[in-house]
Design a protein around this motif. Structure first.
Motif, PDB file in Angstrom:
ATOM      1  N   SER A  10      -4.335  60.705  28.103  1.00  0.00           N
ATOM      2  CA  SER A  10      -3.738  62.022  28.338  1.00  0.00           C
ATOM      3  C   SER A  10      -2.323  61.949  28.881  1.00  0.00           C
ATOM      4  O   SER A  10      -1.604  62.948  28.868  1.00  0.00           O
ATOM      5  CB  SER A  10      -4.610  62.819  29.327  1.00  0.00           C
ATOM      6  N   ASP A  11      -1.934  60.753  29.360  1.00  0.00           N
ATOM      7  CA  ASP A  11      -0.647  60.650  30.061  1.00  0.00           C
ATOM      8  C   ASP A  11       0.323  59.660  29.429  1.00  0.00           C
ATOM      9  O   ASP A  11       1.303  59.258  30.057  1.00  0.00           O
ATOM     10  CB  ASP A  11      -0.887  60.258  31.517  1.00  0.00           C
ATOM     11  N   GLY A  12       0.055  59.243  28.174  1.00  0.00           N
ATOM     12  CA  GLY A  12       0.984  58.355  27.490  1.00  0.00           C
ATOM     13  C   GLY A  12       1.025  56.944  28.025  1.00  0.00           C
ATOM     14  O   GLY A  12       2.044  56.257  27.867  1.00  0.00           O
ATOM     15  N   THR A  13      -0.076  56.479  28.638  1.00  0.00           N
ATOM     16  CA  THR A  13      -0.106  55.127  29.222  1.00  0.00           C
ATOM     17  C   THR A  13      -1.031  54.197  28.450  1.00  0.00           C
ATOM     18  O   THR A  13      -1.637  53.299  29.022  1.00  0.00           O
ATOM     19  CB  THR A  13      -0.558  55.195  30.689  1.00  0.00           C
ATOM     20  N   ALA A  14      -1.161  54.416  27.149  1.00  0.00           N
ATOM     21  CA  ALA A  14      -2.101  53.628  26.353  1.00  0.00           C
ATOM     22  C   ALA A  14      -1.784  52.136  26.395  1.00  0.00           C
ATOM     23  O   ALA A  14      -2.694  51.301  26.440  1.00  0.00           O
ATOM     24  CB  ALA A  14      -2.108  54.118  24.906  1.00  0.00           C
ATOM     25  N   SER A  15      -0.529  51.777  26.387  1.00  0.00           N
ATOM     26  CA  SER A  15      -0.172  50.357  26.316  1.00  0.00           C
ATOM     27  C   SER A  15      -0.714  49.572  27.503  1.00  0.00           C
ATOM     28  O   SER A  15      -1.019  48.382  27.381  1.00  0.00           O
ATOM     29  CB  SER A  15       1.348  50.201  26.235  1.00  0.00           C
ATOM     30  N   SER A  16      -0.887  50.226  28.646  1.00  0.00           N
ATOM     31  CA  SER A  16      -1.385  49.518  29.825  1.00  0.00           C
ATOM     32  C   SER A  16      -2.879  49.220  29.736  1.00  0.00           C
ATOM     33  O   SER A  16      -3.406  48.446  30.535  1.00  0.00           O
ATOM     34  CB  SER A  16      -1.108  50.347  31.087  1.00  0.00           C
ATOM     35  N   ALA A  17      -3.583  49.849  28.784  1.00  0.00           N
ATOM     36  CA  ALA A  17      -5.027  49.634  28.638  1.00  0.00           C
ATOM     37  C   ALA A  17      -5.375  48.833  27.396  1.00  0.00           C
ATOM     38  O   ALA A  17      -6.549  48.707  27.048  1.00  0.00           O
ATOM     39  CB  ALA A  17      -5.749  50.973  28.607  1.00  0.00           C
ATOM     40  N   THR A  18      -4.371  48.281  26.727  1.00  0.00           N
ATOM     41  CA  THR A  18      -4.632  47.557  25.478  1.00  0.00           C
ATOM     42  C   THR A  18      -5.568  46.376  25.690  1.00  0.00           C
ATOM     43  O   THR A  18      -6.515  46.165  24.917  1.00  0.00           O
ATOM     44  CB  THR A  18      -3.309  47.068  24.856  1.00  0.00           C
ATOM     45  N   GLN A  19      -5.326  45.593  26.727  1.00  0.00           N
ATOM     46  CA  GLN A  19      -6.166  44.429  26.973  1.00  0.00           C
ATOM     47  C   GLN A  19      -7.584  44.833  27.350  1.00  0.00           C
ATOM     48  O   GLN A  19      -8.560  44.173  26.975  1.00  0.00           O
ATOM     49  CB  GLN A  19      -5.564  43.564  28.090  1.00  0.00           C
ATOM     50  N   LEU A  20      -7.723  45.941  28.068  1.00  0.00           N
ATOM     51  CA  LEU A  20      -9.050  46.438  28.435  1.00  0.00           C
ATOM     52  C   LEU A  20      -9.853  46.801  27.194  1.00  0.00           C
ATOM     53  O   LEU A  20     -11.032  46.445  27.073  1.00  0.00           O
ATOM     54  CB  LEU A  20      -8.912  47.657  29.349  1.00  0.00           C
ATOM     55  N   VAL A  21      -9.241  47.508  26.262  1.00  0.00           N
ATOM     56  CA  VAL A  21      -9.927  47.884  25.025  1.00  0.00           C
ATOM     57  C   VAL A  21     -10.271  46.651  24.201  1.00  0.00           C
ATOM     58  O   VAL A  21     -11.379  46.533  23.663  1.00  0.00           O
ATOM     59  CB  VAL A  21      -9.070  48.870  24.208  1.00  0.00           C
ATOM     60  N   ALA A  22      -9.336  45.713  24.105  1.00  0.00           N
ATOM     61  CA  ALA A  22      -9.594  44.485  23.346  1.00  0.00           C
ATOM     62  C   ALA A  22     -10.771  43.718  23.938  1.00  0.00           C
ATOM     63  O   ALA A  22     -11.623  43.186  23.216  1.00  0.00           O
ATOM     64  CB  ALA A  22      -8.339  43.610  23.326  1.00  0.00           C
ATOM     65  N   SER A  23     -10.835  43.657  25.270  1.00  0.00           N
ATOM     66  CA  SER A  23     -11.932  42.956  25.930  1.00  0.00           C
ATOM     67  C   SER A  23     -13.258  43.673  25.724  1.00  0.00           C
ATOM     68  O   SER A  23     -14.283  43.055  25.437  1.00  0.00           O
ATOM     69  CB  SER A  23     -11.635  42.826  27.426  1.00  0.00           C
ATOM     70  N   ALA A  24     -13.251  45.019  25.857  1.00  0.00           N
ATOM     71  CA  ALA A  24     -14.482  45.791  25.683  1.00  0.00           C
ATOM     72  C   ALA A  24     -15.002  45.701  24.258  1.00  0.00           C
ATOM     73  O   ALA A  24     -16.219  45.747  24.018  1.00  0.00           O
ATOM     74  CB  ALA A  24     -14.236  47.249  26.062  1.00  0.00           C
ATOM     75  N   ALA A  25     -14.101  45.548  23.293  1.00  0.00           N
ATOM     76  CA  ALA A  25     -14.519  45.454  21.892  1.00  0.00           C
ATOM     77  C   ALA A  25     -15.322  44.192  21.615  1.00  0.00           C
ATOM     78  O   ALA A  25     -16.110  44.147  20.665  1.00  0.00           O
ATOM     79  CB  ALA A  25     -13.301  45.511  20.975  1.00  0.00           C
ATOM     80  N   THR A  26     -15.155  43.167  22.453  1.00  0.00           N
ATOM     81  CA  THR A  26     -15.904  41.932  22.217  1.00  0.00           C
ATOM     82  C   THR A  26     -17.394  42.120  22.444  1.00  0.00           C
ATOM     83  O   THR A  26     -18.195  41.320  21.970  1.00  0.00           O
ATOM     84  CB  THR A  26     -15.402  40.791  23.121  1.00  0.00           C
ATOM     85  N   CYS A  27     -17.795  43.187  23.152  1.00  0.00           N
ATOM     86  CA  CYS A  27     -19.224  43.450  23.364  1.00  0.00           C
ATOM     87  C   CYS A  27     -19.945  43.762  22.055  1.00  0.00           C
ATOM     88  O   CYS A  27     -21.174  43.718  22.003  1.00  0.00           O
ATOM     89  CB  CYS A  27     -19.420  44.608  24.336  1.00  0.00           C
ATOM     90  N   THR A 217     -11.571  66.952  16.406  1.00  0.00           N
ATOM     91  CA  THR A 217     -10.116  66.795  16.489  1.00  0.00           C
ATOM     92  C   THR A 217      -9.718  66.760  17.957  1.00  0.00           C
ATOM     93  O   THR A 217     -10.255  67.509  18.782  1.00  0.00           O
ATOM     94  CB  THR A 217      -9.384  67.941  15.774  1.00  0.00           C
ATOM     95  N   LEU A 218      -8.777  65.877  18.281  1.00  0.00           N
ATOM     96  CA  LEU A 218      -8.349  65.685  19.665  1.00  0.00           C
ATOM     97  C   LEU A 218      -6.840  65.544  19.716  1.00  0.00           C
ATOM     98  O   LEU A 218      -6.222  64.990  18.805  1.00  0.00           O
ATOM     99  CB  LEU A 218      -8.966  64.414  20.270  1.00  0.00           C
ATOM    100  N   ARG A 219      -6.265  66.015  20.804  1.00  0.00           N
ATOM    101  CA  ARG A 219      -4.866  65.791  21.128  1.00  0.00           C
ATOM    102  C   ARG A 219      -4.780  65.286  22.565  1.00  0.00           C
ATOM    103  O   ARG A 219      -5.683  65.548  23.371  1.00  0.00           O
ATOM    104  CB  ARG A 219      -4.051  67.077  20.970  1.00  0.00           C
ATOM    105  N   PRO A 220      -3.744  64.559  22.902  1.00  0.00           N
ATOM    106  CA  PRO A 220      -3.624  64.079  24.285  1.00  0.00           C
ATOM    107  C   PRO A 220      -3.748  65.216  25.291  1.00  0.00           C
ATOM    108  O   PRO A 220      -3.069  66.247  25.165  1.00  0.00           O
ATOM    109  CB  PRO A 220      -2.231  63.451  24.314  1.00  0.00           C
ATOM    110  N   GLY A 221      -4.654  65.029  26.266  1.00  0.00           N
ATOM    111  CA  GLY A 221      -4.838  66.033  27.306  1.00  0.00           C
ATOM    112  C   GLY A 221      -5.709  67.199  26.921  1.00  0.00           C
ATOM    113  O   GLY A 221      -5.903  68.120  27.721  1.00  0.00           O
TER     114      GLY A 221
END
Length: 641
Positions: A10-27, A217-221
């Motif tokens: 919602s706040d345009g900070t997706a890049s800071s969570a990239t590693q978290l998503v990549a790690s969670a995808a390994t499950c 359908t979704l938009r940020p926020g």
């Protein structure tokens, strides 16, 4: 067939969570061990695990596509297969001069979305859960196929929305969204009654499922806006005079076409084969496209609980190479923690255990298998669908007389002939038919479940679905209910999760939109007629399946659970599990033990009720308190979440 995961912030900070998503995808690496991928911009992150089936060397995901003026406009992650993708690509090329960079089916989805919008969903023949991010409009489009063959989980807060093919990966993103892992007591109650968690619920309060036949359908926020695009109507088309054979030919033709399209793959396709008409029909049609077809079945050593011989006879009749996996009670018990882990939420259907083993065997030989799921819901195959015929007299009685019949039945001793008929006849269809599974009646539910609440009964699930089917005949209403409950809550969950546990893609040709378009027009008499079920389908398959299976009683992959829970195979194991499970705040364990002892003594068949509780206790030990650790071998992801 793959596993997708993503987060819209919602706040345009997706890049800071990239590693978290990549790690969670390994499950969910088991869903796609062939290729890994991530993509992000300021608002959104995509993670992806690919099982390469079509256009193996290309079609990597996350996939970028756009029109010539903006060729990178869209990003796509897609789980499933589109079987008419070649036809869609041709149509898009002719009408819009659309260009494609790969030979895969993913581009047909995103290009179709660009030119047709959400209407693309009505054109897709296949199974899918996908996400399309429009980088220009800053809009995310999520969708599932009409029957719910492929899953899609959601978690939303003020910080954003996470979505994925498996709940265990979405669980890993809850902290980032500021959400906890609180359990949903209402969903627990529904599970205990129905033996599965009905959509859109999950056992975690902050994670739901996008329902089958819906898009969001979704938009940020902005919270997701969900729309249902698939609403089965069952517009019955009576036979023209002497037109029965034409309809049977129409059924056979649309099935041939569906199987032909489901055989499209750049890898070897096999087929599951039980002793019934549905899987036999699929295999018989599939071998016309692959003369080297391999079929797979499973069974048990105990007499009466195996269709291995019938399946082998069918395989020989159609000319297929046949492979059998026999499952022992020890294997059955040992595999349960792994199976529950793969399921995400428990499904108390014992048939998923032999499916787990036959899928493991099939994966040694093929990467894709066909199966017969969906035929019963579409063509009227369950024996319970005959019930409206036996209760037709009651339907003509005034409501007061029916209620009196119910009171009389209450006074008749258990086991007396006619008691059940009188009781069920006193009820309306909405009150008596929950779907294909019900573990606990109301009285037992109140006793076994410490979290029981009167306002969380099964009608929460069934009443809205029954409202959708008003005006339809009773059998069609039962079919309609099962499409939205049993099919997507039990059958398709185990079809997806259990096969993907072994990186095996399962395809279901009966659950095709063109097959459904024919099946939903069948009149009542062509479903339940001449003393049998699926009458029109059986007539259509007379020249396709071997005679020995044409009128066999449905068994599927039967499990000797009743005997095992009462004997040395499972009794001690079940008793120990119940005693040590830290679920006293959820279940009345004394009552559960009482049910087990009654079952052991042969007084009451409590096997399905006990199994429902046991599956939940294993799930709780894995996902809540960590006392049960499944053995997930040869994986590079954590077992404990």
């Amino acid at each position: 067939m793959c596993g997708l995961l993503g987060m819209l912030t919602s706040d345009g900070t997706a890049s800071s969570a990239t590693q978290l998503v990549a790690s969670a995808a390994t499950c969910m690496r088991h869903r796609g061990p062939d290729d890994l991928g991530t993509w992000n911009d300021d608002d959104l992150i995509f993670g992806f695990n690919r099982l390469s089936i079509i256009d193996i060397e290309h079609s990597h995901q996350p996939l970028r596509w756009g029109p010539p003026e903006d060729p990178e406009r869209y990003a796509l992650v897609f789980n499933g297969e589109i079987y008419n993708y070649l036809e869609i690509r041709d149509e898009l090329s002719r009408e819009f001069d659309a260009a494609f960079r790969t030979e895969g089916d993913g581009e047909s989805i995103v290009a179709g979305y660009h030119y047709w919008g959400a209407d693309v969903l009505t054109k897709l023949r296949g199974m899918f859960g996908f996400a399309i991010w429009d980088t220009q409009q800053k809009e995310l489009f999520l969708a599932r196929d009409q029957f719910g063959i492929k899953p899609l989980f959601l978690a939303t807060s003020a910080r954003g929305t996470a979505f994925g093919s498996e709940k265990k990966s979405v669980l890993e993103l809850l902290d980032r969204l500021g959400l906890d892992r609180e359990l949903d007591d209402r969903a627990i109650e529904h599970y205990t009654v129905l033996q599965y968690v009905p959509e859109p619920e999950t056992l975690h309060k902050n994670i739901t499922r996008l329902e089958s036949g819906c898009y969001a359908t979704l938009r940020p926020g902005v919270a997701p806006a969900v729309t249902r695009y698939f609403k089965p109507r069952f517009p019955v088309r009576p036979f023209a005079p002497n037109g029965e054979q034409k309809r049977y030919d129409e059924i056979a033709d649309v099935l041939r076409d569906s199987v032909a399209k489901h055989m499209r793959a750049d890898v070897t396709v096999g087929s599951f084969l039980s002793g019934g008409i549905d899987s036999t029909a699929i295999a018989a049609l599939a071998i016309q496209h692959n003369p080297d077809l391999i079929t797979f079945t499973t069974g048990f050593e105990r007499d009466g609980y195996s269709e291995v011989d019938v399946a082998a006879e069918s395989a020989e009749a159609i000319g297929a190479r046949h492979i059998v996996k026999v499952v022992s009670p020890r294997e059955f018990v040992d595999a349960l923690p792994q199976i529950i882990w793969y399921l995400d939420d428990p499904v108390a259907d014992p048939a998923l255990v032999p499916l787990y083993f036959v899928a493991a065997e099939a994966r040694k030989h093929v990467k894709v298998v066909l199966s017969g799921e969906g035929a019963d819901e579409l063509f009227g195959g369950y024996t319970i669908y005959k019930e409206p015929l036996s209760l037709a007299t009651f339907d003509k009685l005034p409501g007061g007389v029916r209620r009196l019949a119910g009171k009389i039945s209450d006074r008749i001793p258990e086991g007396t002939r006619g008691k059940s008929l009188l009781h069920r006849g006193s009820l309306t269809l909405e009150d008596r038919y929950y779907g294909n599974a019900r573990s606990f009646d109301d009285a037992r539910l109140r006793t076994v479940l410490r979290t029981f609440r009167e306002d969380w009964m099964h009608q929460d699930v069934t009443a809205p679905i029954y409202r959708m089917s008003e005006g339809m005949d009773p059998v069609t209403r039962m079919q309609h209910l099962d499409l939205f409950t049993w099919l997507r809550g039990d059958i398709l969950v185990k079809a997806d999760k259990i096969n993907m546990a072994h990186s095996l893609e399962l395809r279901v040709p009966f659950l095709d939109k063109e097959v459904f378009a024919v099946a939903e027009q069948l009149p009542f008499e062509e479903k339940i007629s001449h003393g049998t079920t699926k009458y029109a389908l059986r007539k259509a398959l007379e020249q396709i399946v071997p005679p020995h299976v044409l009128h066999r009683r449905k068994l599927g992959f039967p499990v000797p659970l009743r005997h095992w829970l009462a004997g040395t195979e499972m009794y001690d194991w079940a008793r120990e599990l119940i005693a040590t499970s830290d679920t006293d705040h959820i279940f009345n364990k004394q009552f559960v033990m009482q049910m087990l002892e009654e079952h052991r003594r042969g007084e009451v068949d409590n096997s399905r009720r006990i199994w429902t509780v046991i599956c939940f206790m294993l799930w709780y030990g894995i996902f809540v308190d960590g006392t049960v650790v499944p053995k997930i071998e040869d994986r590079d992801y954590p077992v404990r979440l």
